[in-house]
Design a protein around this motif. Structure first.
Motif, mmCIF file in Angstrom:
data_model
loop_
_atom_site.group_PDB
_atom_site.id
_atom_site.type_symbol
_atom_site.label_atom_id
_atom_site.label_comp_id
_atom_site.label_asym_id
_atom_site.label_seq_id
_atom_site.Cartn_x
_atom_site.Cartn_y
_atom_site.Cartn_z
ATOM 1 N N VAL A 233 -1.979 -1.725 -3.935
ATOM 2 C CA VAL A 233 -2.734 -0.470 -4.031
ATOM 3 C C VAL A 233 -1.772 0.714 -3.994
ATOM 4 O O VAL A 233 -0.919 0.804 -3.102
ATOM 5 C CB VAL A 233 -3.759 -0.330 -2.890
ATOM 6 C CG1 VAL A 233 -4.537 0.972 -3.027
ATOM 7 C CG2 VAL A 233 -4.702 -1.528 -2.879
ATOM 8 N N GLU B 111 -5.188 -0.164 -8.271
ATOM 9 C CA GLU B 111 -5.711 -1.112 -7.297
ATOM 10 C C GLU B 111 -5.868 -2.447 -7.994
ATOM 11 O O GLU B 111 -6.828 -2.686 -8.721
ATOM 12 C CB GLU B 111 -7.040 -0.640 -6.704
ATOM 13 C CG GLU B 111 -7.546 -1.531 -5.570
ATOM 14 C CD GLU B 111 -8.764 -0.961 -4.866
ATOM 15 O OE1 GLU B 111 -9.145 -1.489 -3.805
ATOM 16 O OE2 GLU B 111 -9.338 0.019 -5.384
ATOM 17 N N LYS C 156 0.860 -1.171 0.000
ATOM 18 C CA LYS C 156 0.000 0.000 0.000
ATOM 19 C C LYS C 156 0.901 1.227 0.000
ATOM 20 O O LYS C 156 1.619 1.476 0.962
ATOM 21 C CB LYS C 156 -0.920 0.017 1.219
ATOM 22 C CG LYS C 156 -1.936 1.157 1.196
ATOM 23 C CD LYS C 156 -2.902 1.079 2.365
ATOM 24 C CE LYS C 156 -3.948 2.194 2.282
ATOM 25 N NZ LYS C 156 -4.889 2.136 3.430
ATOM 26 N N THR D 133 -1.978 4.954 -4.222
ATOM 27 C CA THR D 133 -2.858 6.116 -4.203
ATOM 28 C C THR D 133 -2.030 7.389 -4.335
ATOM 29 O O THR D 133 -0.811 7.390 -4.140
ATOM 30 C CB THR D 133 -3.673 6.179 -2.900
ATOM 31 O OG1 THR D 133 -2.764 6.300 -1.798
ATOM 32 C CG2 THR D 133 -4.518 4.929 -2.721
ATOM 33 N N SER D 134 -2.712 8.474 -4.654
ATOM 34 C CA SER D 134 -2.121 9.801 -4.636
ATOM 35 C C SER D 134 -3.034 10.661 -3.787
ATOM 36 O O SER D 134 -4.034 11.199 -4.270
ATOM 37 C CB SER D 134 -1.982 10.375 -6.052
ATOM 38 O OG SER D 134 -1.411 11.670 -6.015
ATOM 39 N N ASP E 231 -6.050 11.001 -1.666
ATOM 40 C CA ASP E 231 -7.293 10.226 -1.554
ATOM 41 C C ASP E 231 -7.667 9.522 -2.857
ATOM 42 O O ASP E 231 -8.588 8.707 -2.880
ATOM 43 C CB ASP E 231 -8.445 11.151 -1.128
ATOM 44 C CG ASP E 231 -8.243 11.715 0.267
ATOM 45 O OD1 ASP E 231 -7.613 11.022 1.089
ATOM 46 O OD2 ASP E 231 -8.705 12.853 0.523
ATOM 47 N N ALA E 232 -6.983 9.866 -3.935
ATOM 48 C CA ALA E 232 -7.313 9.285 -5.235
ATOM 49 C C ALA E 232 -6.583 7.959 -5.439
ATOM 50 O O ALA E 232 -5.368 7.864 -5.238
ATOM 51 C CB ALA E 232 -6.936 10.253 -6.349
ATOM 52 N N VAL E 233 -7.321 6.938 -5.836
ATOM 53 C CA VAL E 233 -6.726 5.628 -6.109
ATOM 54 C C VAL E 233 -6.134 5.646 -7.518
ATOM 55 O O VAL E 233 -6.833 5.909 -8.501
ATOM 56 C CB VAL E 233 -7.768 4.505 -5.982
ATOM 57 C CG1 VAL E 233 -7.142 3.165 -6.363
ATOM 58 C CG2 VAL E 233 -8.326 4.452 -4.566
ATOM 59 N N GLU F 72 -3.707 15.311 -9.295
ATOM 60 C CA GLU F 72 -4.473 14.076 -9.174
ATOM 61 C C GLU F 72 -5.164 13.705 -10.485
ATOM 62 O O GLU F 72 -6.088 12.920 -10.510
ATOM 63 C CB GLU F 72 -5.521 14.220 -8.063
ATOM 64 C CG GLU F 72 -4.912 14.445 -6.682
ATOM 65 C CD GLU F 72 -5.968 14.542 -5.600
ATOM 66 O OE1 GLU F 72 -7.157 14.385 -5.931
ATOM 67 O OE2 GLU F 72 -5.619 14.776 -4.426
ATOM 68 N N ASP G 39 1.547 5.509 -1.189
ATOM 69 C CA ASP G 39 0.955 6.823 -1.479
ATOM 70 C C ASP G 39 2.035 7.674 -2.146
ATOM 71 O O ASP G 39 3.091 7.930 -1.561
ATOM 72 C CB ASP G 39 0.472 7.490 -0.192
ATOM 73 C CG ASP G 39 -0.275 8.809 -0.456
ATOM 74 O OD1 ASP G 39 -0.288 9.248 -1.622
ATOM 75 O OD2 ASP G 39 -0.825 9.384 0.492
#
Length: 471
Positions: free
Chosen positions: A420, A430, A356, A422-423, A425-427, A366, A358
């Protein structure tokens, strides 16, 4: 051999002791002249200047033109993240290499401490090779390789610098110590005489031979070259030719203090809470020229990755050596072909676990474009897994070596099948690790059908028995 006059008495005593006959045949003089006197015939059969003997080799003259490619930036129109993931994983330079590795033996002699296969699931993602010096010591040798041939299509010097840099990031997770203990071997390949290539070769040699390697304290004592990487032929009255671009393959090798301390890309879930730290030697430039991403979309791009700061690269190596020696790293993988995404994926494959991450600190927007550059740029760097208890100590070592600004805590390891990214809150991505591993493997899967015929005889008849074996 030449012996100083004051040492002749000692030399004579040694020769008599060892029963080695010798004769004094002459003396060396300051005059550049070779003279041989014959006492039997009382003449001088040889009397000539050294310039005549050695010859005056004419200097080679080259008329070279510098040609620069005019290539546009990568067009991201139509590039969707999951499609890019699938395509890059299938690219032969990125895809799994088990089919090549298992052709021959990997651990001959019993002294191989680190081969290509990593972890209990034997995933071929090792950064370098390590062998023990003998059966009764933990000292040994490490060897790694580096090459960035596609970059030469955009920048000859950058391609050469990246080859040296990649060989160092590959070997950095072994217990070597001082960077000066590493020696390099350079394998140069170039179509000499092709327009622009001679000047490009000079630029590449100058980049590593006169600039980067002296700045790093490295030497290149050995290597080879192939200067005829071009072929021409005539087919049905039509002249054709194939030209290979400049290619530099660097092999780095050095003494290892303790082969047991080598850190592999295998992520671990049995070491407690841990974090993934990215050390980005590209310093956020995220250049996409001549990357795997560009190749799978049939593009080249304009600006490739490069080694902009030799001192920072040396600081990176020194920092990794300190962390390896102090057992502060759980896993290590350099950021090579394919970029950050492939690095994280291969570490997850080796560890049979989830990731996971970020990348908000690596991509400022985003809308997916900066995320694409952050995940698929091939700037030098590495991802390390660090236990949370050691995280502050690791950050302190990185900062002490000038790497604080380019070090980012990007995620964690999970005991799951989830991959997963993410950036904020944006996935961004996944996917299932198993799905990604299947794509990575599928491109290079090979099936062979063996047919064996065996004659079977019974009391009443003779017949043939055929066996089909699918491997």
């Amino acid at each position: 051999m030449a012996v100083a006059p004051e040492n002749m008495e000692a030399f004579d005593a040694i020769c008599k002791r060892e029963r080695a006959p010798y004769a004094v045949v002459g003396v060396a003089t300051e005059e550049r002249e070779l003279k041989l006197e014959d006492s039997h015939f009382d003449n001088t059969p040889i009397d000539m200047p050294m310039d005549i003997l050695l010859g005056k080799t004419p200097k080679m003259h080259r008329d070279a033109k510098t040609l620069k490619v005019d290539s546009p930036a990568i067009s991201r129109e139509g590039i969707e993240m999951n499609d890019a993931v699938d395509r890059v994983l299938r690219l032969p330079t990125v895809a799994e290499k088990t089919f090549l590795i298992t052709i021959g033996d990997r651990t001959v002699t019993g002294l191989v401490a680190r081969d290509q296969m990593v972890g209990p699931w034997q995933v071929p993602v090792a950064n370098c090779a390590v062998t023990a010096a003998s059966y009764d010591t933990y000292h040994g040798e490490a060897m790694s390789m580096g090459e960035r041939t596609p970059v030469a299509l955009l920048d000859f010097g950058a391609s050469a610098r990246l080859a040296v840099g990649e060989s160092l990031t590959n070997i950095a997770a072994t217990d070597i110590g001082d960077i000066k203990r590493i020696k390099l071997s350079a394998n140069w390949m170039s179509p000499a005489g092709h327009p622009g290539e001679d000047a490009g070769l000079y630029e590449a040699v100058k980049a590593v031979g006169e600039e980067l390697c002296p700045a790093l304290g490295l030497t290149i004592p050995v290597g080879k070259d192939s200067m005829s990487m071009k072929t021409k032929w005539n087919e049905n009255g039509e002249d054709k030719e194939v030209t290979s671009p400049l290619s530099l393959v660097i092999t780095a090798f050095g003494r290892v203090e303790d082969v047991r301390k080598t850190v592999t890309p295998q992520l671990r879930t049995d070491k407690g809470e841990s974090s993934l730290v990215l050390v980005d030697l590209g310093n956020g430039k995220n250049r996409l020229g001549a990357t795997a991403l560009a190749q799978v979309y049939k593009q080249l791009g304009d600006k490739p990755a490069d080694v902009d700061n030799a001192e920072q690269l040396k600081g990176f190596f020194d920092a990794m050596q300190t962390l390896v020696r102090d057992d502060k790293l759980v896993a290590y993988h350099d950021k090579g072909d394919g970029g950050l995404f492939v690095t994280l994926a291969e570490m997850a494959f080796a560890g049979h676990c989830g990731v996971k991450a970020d990348i908000a600190d690596l991509s400022s927007s985003e809308n997916g474009e900066d995320a694409l550059a952050a995940l698929f740029n091939e700037e030098l760097g590495a991802v390390v897994q660090v236990k949370n208890d050691d995280l502050e100590a690791v950050k302190a070592v990185l900062a002490a070596n000038g790497l604080e600004a380019c070090s980012h805590v990007i995620g964690s390891v999970e005991a799951s099948d989830n991959f997963v990214i993410t950036s904020g809150d944006a996935v961004v991505i996944e996917r299932s690790r198993i799905e990604l591993r299947t794509i990575w493997l599928k491109q290079r899967t090979r099936c062979s059908l063996y047919v064996t015929t065996q004659r079977v005889q019974t009391k009443s008849t003779k017949r043939r028995k055929t066996t089909l074996t699918l491997v």
